[in-house]
Design a protein around this motif. Structure first.
Motif, PDB file in Angstrom:
ATOM      1  N   VAL A 142       0.719  -1.042   0.046  1.00 57.44           N
ATOM      2  CA  VAL A 142      -0.107  -0.122  -0.001  1.00 57.44           C
ATOM      3  C   VAL A 142       0.669   1.291  -0.083  1.00 57.44           C
ATOM      4  N   ARG A 143       2.241   1.421  -0.151  1.00 58.95           N
ATOM      5  CA  ARG A 143       2.961   2.347   0.127  1.00 58.95           C
ATOM      6  C   ARG A 143       3.342   2.901  -1.280  1.00 58.95           C
ATOM      7  N   GLN A 144       2.674   4.103  -1.326  1.00 61.24           N
ATOM      8  CA  GLN A 144       2.620   4.685  -2.668  1.00 61.24           C
ATOM      9  C   GLN A 144       4.089   5.446  -3.140  1.00 61.24           C
ATOM     10  N   GLN A 145       4.733   6.088  -2.070  1.00 65.91           N
ATOM     11  CA  GLN A 145       5.756   6.685  -2.711  1.00 65.91           C
ATOM     12  C   GLN A 145       7.025   5.648  -3.016  1.00 65.91           C
ATOM     13  N   ALA A 146       6.901   4.467  -2.666  1.00 68.97           N
ATOM     14  CA  ALA A 146       7.757   3.544  -3.279  1.00 68.97           C
ATOM     15  C   ALA A 146       7.290   2.789  -4.467  1.00 68.97           C
ATOM     16  N   GLY A 147       6.337   3.391  -5.031  1.00 73.83           N
ATOM     17  CA  GLY A 147       5.952   2.794  -6.150  1.00 73.83           C
ATOM     18  C   GLY A 147       5.155   1.369  -6.102  1.00 73.83           C
ATOM     19  N   GLY A 148       4.686   1.019  -4.938  1.00 67.17           N
ATOM     20  CA  GLY A 148       4.326  -0.239  -4.615  1.00 67.17           C
ATOM     21  C   GLY A 148       2.578  -0.025  -4.996  1.00 67.17           C
ATOM     22  N   ALA A 149       1.785   0.255  -3.843  1.00 65.39           N
ATOM     23  CA  ALA A 149       0.474   0.654  -4.036  1.00 65.39           C
ATOM     24  C   ALA A 149      -0.214  -0.050  -5.151  1.00 65.39           C
ATOM     25  N   LEU A 150      -0.396  -1.257  -5.001  1.00 65.62           N
ATOM     26  CA  LEU A 150      -1.112  -2.084  -6.039  1.00 65.62           C
ATOM     27  C   LEU A 150      -2.473  -1.718  -5.808  1.00 65.62           C
ATOM     28  N   GLY A 151      -3.287  -1.673  -7.226  1.00 65.98           N
ATOM     29  CA  GLY A 151      -4.965  -1.424  -7.087  1.00 65.98           C
ATOM     30  C   GLY A 151      -5.580  -2.665  -6.351  1.00 65.98           C
ATOM     31  N   ARG A 152      -6.818  -2.480  -6.333  1.00 64.13           N
ATOM     32  CA  ARG A 152      -7.373  -3.547  -5.738  1.00 64.13           C
ATOM     33  C   ARG A 152      -7.327  -4.725  -6.455  1.00 64.13           C
ATOM     34  N   ALA A 153      -7.488  -5.150  -7.648  1.00 64.01           N
ATOM     35  CA  ALA A 153      -7.291  -6.256  -8.357  1.00 64.01           C
ATOM     36  C   ALA A 153      -5.686  -6.957  -8.238  1.00 64.01           C
TER      37      ALA A 153
END
Ligand SMILES: [Zn+2]
Length: 334
Positions: A142-153
């Protein structure tokens, strides 16, 4: 009399979970205990008559409202390092203590030498160890600044793929439990897990009781600087602070100075003095009403994980009520 009765009742309606990673002398100190220290922990549990229960049984007792013995704990390990098999398993079997391992499946599929193998995991499962899901790749889900942030799917696919590997290798007994990589979660991920029928385990401190959010189950760290038995004893003896956990804000926030208002669900604990901390530094709590308290970061936080912690000493002095609110501060970029 009333306070004494409440102390007694509360002692039987909750338990605490410990989280370990490595049991080794040559792994990172912050996430490790040595085999000698681990033996000291187990001996301490035995000497102090701490009740070590399978995680599923303890969770079921809380869910069903069945009383638990005072000072009940469950032992968990994250990641699935080989040293659990080599160093922890013999000691846990010597003491007869059940435990759970949350594994990320890709490193096992890749056969990394410092990780458990599927053959070892099957042996562990056959000996009664619970094996559960820690994602496929231990990503920052869920970490957005690391480029992770997968969407729900993407989140759903990651969790389902890891679960499928576990079921394929170990059978249908694998519970639908996810330990969040790095203990990082968000309201969105919690809602997804709820939809998928999973419990979610974090790495923030606190106890498990009927009011615990089923997708934000706390666990006390037991390694590194938290490994001494005096610190562990305080945590193991602690009670969850009786608050409304359903109303806590999203762990993932773009507010650099996050704040939270916490509502008590009990009349006694609000009369006790609160000691609160931000990442270990004292943090004053304001009291907007007699049945609530409010914590605000006094200065902007760095990006990443932070935590508010509060304890309140029980009227009898025998234990502490414990509250923790983890934060994952993000700048919102992809
Ligand atoms: Zn992990």
């Amino acid at each position: 009399m009333l306070a004494g009765w409440l102390d007694l009742a509360a002692a039987a309606d909750h338990f605490n979970i410990l989280v370990y990673h490595h049991v080794s002398t040559d792994s990172p100190a912050s996430t490790s205990v040595t085999p000698q220290v681990f033996r000291e922990h187990l001996q301490f549990f035995q000497d102090q008559q701490i009740h070590v229960m399978p995680l599923a049984e303890a969770l079921a007792a809380v869910t069903n409202g069945s009383p638990l013995p005072d000072k009940t704990i469950a032992i968990t390990f994250d990641d699935g390092y080989r040293d659990i098999y080599d160093n922890a398993l013999p000691l846990l079997e010597e003491f007869g203590y059940p435990f759970t391992i949350f594994v990320a499946t890709d490193p096992i599929d890749k056969g990394y030498g410092d990780m458990l193998s599927w053959a070892q995991l099957r042996t562990l499962a056959q000996r009664g160890v619970t094996i559960a899901n820690h994602s496929t790749d231990h990503a920052y889900l869920v970490r957005q600044q690391a480029g992770g942030a997968l969407g729900r799917a993407g989140l759903r696919a990651n969790i389902e793929q890891a679960q499928q590997r576990l079921v394929d290798e170990l059978g249908d007994a694998v519970p639908r439990w996810l330990a969040y990589p790095y203990g990082e979660f968000s309201t969105q991920l919690q809602d997804l897990l709820k939809d998928m029928g999973y419990l979610g385990f974090g790495q923030h401190s606190g106890g498990v009781w009927a009011g615990t959010h089923a997708q934000a189950i706390p666990r006390f760290a037991a390694a590194g600087i938290y490994a001494n038995t005096a610190t562990l004893a305080t945590k193991i003896g602690s009670h969850p602070m009786p608050i409304d956990e359903a109303n806590l804000p999203n762990m993932l926030t773009t507010d650099r100075s996050p704040s939270v208002t916490v509502d008590f669900t009990d009349n006694l604990v609000p009369t006790l003095p609160l000691n609160c901390f931000l990442d270990g530094d004292p943090l004053p709590a304001s009291r907007p009403t007699a049945s609530s308290f409010r914590l605000s970061s006094p200065a902007p936080l760095t990006l990443g994980r932070h935590r508010f912690n509060c304890t309140a000493r029980s009227a009898s002095g025998a234990f502490y009520y414990w509250f923790s609110k983890p934060w994952l501060v993000s700048d919102g970029t992809q």
